[in-house]
Design a protein around this motif. Sequence first.
Motif, mmCIF file in Angstrom:
data_model
loop_
_atom_site.group_PDB
_atom_site.id
_atom_site.type_symbol
_atom_site.label_atom_id
_atom_site.label_comp_id
_atom_site.label_asym_id
_atom_site.label_seq_id
_atom_site.Cartn_x
_atom_site.Cartn_y
_atom_site.Cartn_z
ATOM 1 N N PHE A 164 0.840 -1.204 0.000
ATOM 2 C CA PHE A 164 0.000 0.000 0.000
ATOM 3 C C PHE A 164 0.875 1.254 0.000
ATOM 4 C CE2 PHE A 164 -2.310 3.447 2.040
ATOM 5 C CZ PHE A 164 -3.543 3.417 1.411
ATOM 6 N N VAL A 165 1.873 1.280 0.874
ATOM 7 C CA VAL A 165 2.777 2.436 0.933
ATOM 8 C C VAL A 165 3.533 2.578 -0.383
ATOM 9 C CG1 VAL A 165 4.789 3.414 2.102
ATOM 10 C CG2 VAL A 165 2.999 2.293 3.442
ATOM 11 N N PHE A 166 3.986 1.451 -0.958
ATOM 12 C CA PHE A 166 4.697 1.499 -2.234
ATOM 13 C C PHE A 166 3.799 2.060 -3.332
ATOM 14 C CE2 PHE A 166 5.982 -0.526 -6.263
ATOM 15 C CZ PHE A 166 7.280 -0.037 -6.358
ATOM 16 N N ALA A 167 2.519 1.664 -3.339
ATOM 17 C CA ALA A 167 1.583 2.179 -4.339
ATOM 18 C C ALA A 167 1.406 3.689 -4.188
ATOM 19 C CB ALA A 167 0.239 1.465 -4.214
ATOM 20 N N LEU A 168 1.407 4.179 -2.961
ATOM 21 C CA LEU A 168 1.343 5.626 -2.745
ATOM 22 C C LEU A 168 2.556 6.329 -3.375
ATOM 23 C CD1 LEU A 168 0.150 6.034 0.971
ATOM 24 C CD2 LEU A 168 -1.148 6.555 -1.101
ATOM 25 N N GLY A 180 2.129 14.575 2.813
ATOM 26 C CA GLY A 180 0.809 14.693 3.428
ATOM 27 C C GLY A 180 0.079 13.363 3.477
ATOM 28 N N ALA A 181 0.220 12.569 2.399
ATOM 29 C CA ALA A 181 -0.467 11.282 2.341
ATOM 30 C C ALA A 181 0.092 10.315 3.376
ATOM 31 C CB ALA A 181 -0.335 10.687 0.941
ATOM 32 N N ILE A 182 1.403 10.238 3.486
ATOM 33 C CA ILE A 182 2.020 9.320 4.449
ATOM 34 C C ILE A 182 1.718 9.756 5.873
ATOM 35 C CG2 ILE A 182 4.227 8.454 5.311
ATOM 36 C CD1 ILE A 182 5.245 8.414 2.470
ATOM 37 N N THR A 183 1.709 11.084 6.111
ATOM 38 C CA THR A 183 1.370 11.599 7.441
ATOM 39 C C THR A 183 -0.058 11.239 7.812
ATOM 40 O OG1 THR A 183 2.902 13.462 7.170
ATOM 41 C CG2 THR A 183 1.208 13.671 8.858
ATOM 42 N N GLN A 282 7.995 1.647 8.848
ATOM 43 C CA GLN A 282 7.424 2.282 7.651
ATOM 44 C C GLN A 282 8.395 3.286 7.061
ATOM 45 O OE1 GLN A 282 3.115 3.418 7.552
ATOM 46 N NE2 GLN A 282 3.922 5.482 7.396
ATOM 47 N N LEU A 283 9.013 4.099 7.907
ATOM 48 C CA LEU A 283 9.985 5.085 7.428
ATOM 49 C C LEU A 283 11.209 4.404 6.829
ATOM 50 C CD1 LEU A 283 9.806 7.739 10.306
ATOM 51 C CD2 LEU A 283 8.912 7.967 7.975
ATOM 52 N N THR A 284 11.613 3.281 7.428
ATOM 53 C CA THR A 284 12.742 2.527 6.893
ATOM 54 C C THR A 284 12.430 2.026 5.484
ATOM 55 O OG1 THR A 284 13.437 1.828 9.100
ATOM 56 C CG2 THR A 284 14.228 0.518 7.241
ATOM 57 N N PHE A 285 11.215 1.526 5.291
ATOM 58 C CA PHE A 285 10.810 1.031 3.973
ATOM 59 C C PHE A 285 10.775 2.162 2.952
ATOM 60 C CE2 PHE A 285 7.318 0.318 0.931
ATOM 61 C CZ PHE A 285 7.827 -0.785 0.262
ATOM 62 N N VAL A 286 10.175 3.292 3.321
ATOM 63 C CA VAL A 286 10.098 4.432 2.399
ATOM 64 C C VAL A 286 11.497 4.902 2.017
ATOM 65 C CG1 VAL A 286 9.401 6.851 2.182
ATOM 66 C CG2 VAL A 286 7.833 5.193 3.191
ATOM 67 N N ALA A 287 12.382 4.987 3.006
ATOM 68 C CA ALA A 287 13.756 5.415 2.733
ATOM 69 C C ALA A 287 14.447 4.445 1.783
ATOM 70 C CB ALA A 287 14.537 5.532 4.039
ATOM 71 N N ALA A 288 14.234 3.137 1.987
ATOM 72 C CA ALA A 288 14.865 2.133 1.121
ATOM 73 C C ALA A 288 14.367 2.258 -0.310
ATOM 74 C CB ALA A 288 14.585 0.735 1.664
ATOM 75 N N VAL A 289 13.063 2.483 -0.489
ATOM 76 C CA VAL A 289 12.504 2.627 -1.838
ATOM 77 C C VAL A 289 13.058 3.878 -2.515
ATOM 78 C CG1 VAL A 289 10.389 3.044 -3.155
ATOM 79 C CG2 VAL A 289 10.393 1.350 -1.327
ATOM 80 N N LEU A 290 13.136 4.980 -1.778
ATOM 81 C CA LEU A 290 13.656 6.223 -2.363
ATOM 82 C C LEU A 290 15.126 6.086 -2.743
ATOM 83 C CD1 LEU A 290 11.938 8.907 -0.088
ATOM 84 C CD2 LEU A 290 11.267 8.142 -2.377
#
Length: 337
Positions: A164-168, A180-183, A282-290
């Motif tokens: 879901f987070v990846f799709a965002l 804003g969406a992740i917050t 969640q932040l770790t995953f977002v950072a890894a994707v970026l």
Amino acid sequence: MNLGRKIVLAWLLVLASAAGAMSHALEPGYLDLRQLTPETWQVFWRRPDVQGAPMDIDADLPETCTPRRGDAPKSDGYAWITGWVASCPDGIGGGIVSIPGLDAQRTDVLLRVQPLDEPVSTIRLTPGEPAYRLPETLSTGSVFLSYIGLGFDHILEGWDHLLFVFALLVLIRDPWRLVGAITAFTLAHSITLALAALGHVTVPGPPVEACIALSIVFLAVEILKHEDGAYRLSERAPWLVSFSFGLLHGLGFAGALTEIGLPQGDIPVALLAFNVGVELGQLTFVAAVLVAIGMIRRIVPGMVRSMREAHSPGTAMMGYAIGSVATFWLVDRVMGF
């Protein structure tokens, strides 16, 4: 096949492989030691289910206790449980509680110790540290650290929440809208996690899990319908979509936390720590994707840009891959009602 297409294919294979797995990895085991008298302890031992059989682990009480292990476990439909009363005439302070076989697994075991006249304490046993020496007194700090680890592991082992987070990240092009969406997603699932874990909201688990899969299908459709210069509602006000679906995901987190349990006397600490662990994961995953996107942009200039264009092959493949995995989960969960 050029390098760009190989990278896209690799992403598709990673996403597709998730469809054959459970949306969540194995839940942690649970060992509860409740003191009945100065010399006796009631033991509740819950092992995760692995393809219809108990996980190949067991629980050993300190050497001062008899018996140190229970009888053969019985299934409750979700896990394998054993209960017995152990006699520990010399107490358990300073004794070692161990989980033989845990070092060969990918899950953890939550140990809860409930003495008669002392605060309840919770300790997290891991494959790297499958044994724990019980001190004379246990602190609230151990509860906080244990539940942070459980929350962190749960989000990183929850394929559906991560997808879901990846799709965002794929759908939302504007950085500030993405923030804003992740917050909003974080705020929403924190609310329902707290309400459900404290018993103020009760919703059956299977429908919640099915709706979580449906939320990912929705984002996949939005990715495929994206038009350059014509933002849809999910892109103009993504925080509304994220907040709404975040309430559902919070109920999913609460289901896992309910199975683990909250220590009486330290419920606020455990709840806060679990939520903090989820956010850190969640932040770790977002950072890894970026970071991965940045590396791809360096290796294949223009590839990421082309995948952000409406109806490009990369966008279409990503949308269909996400949607296919989520649809598989949706059908599988509905069939399991």
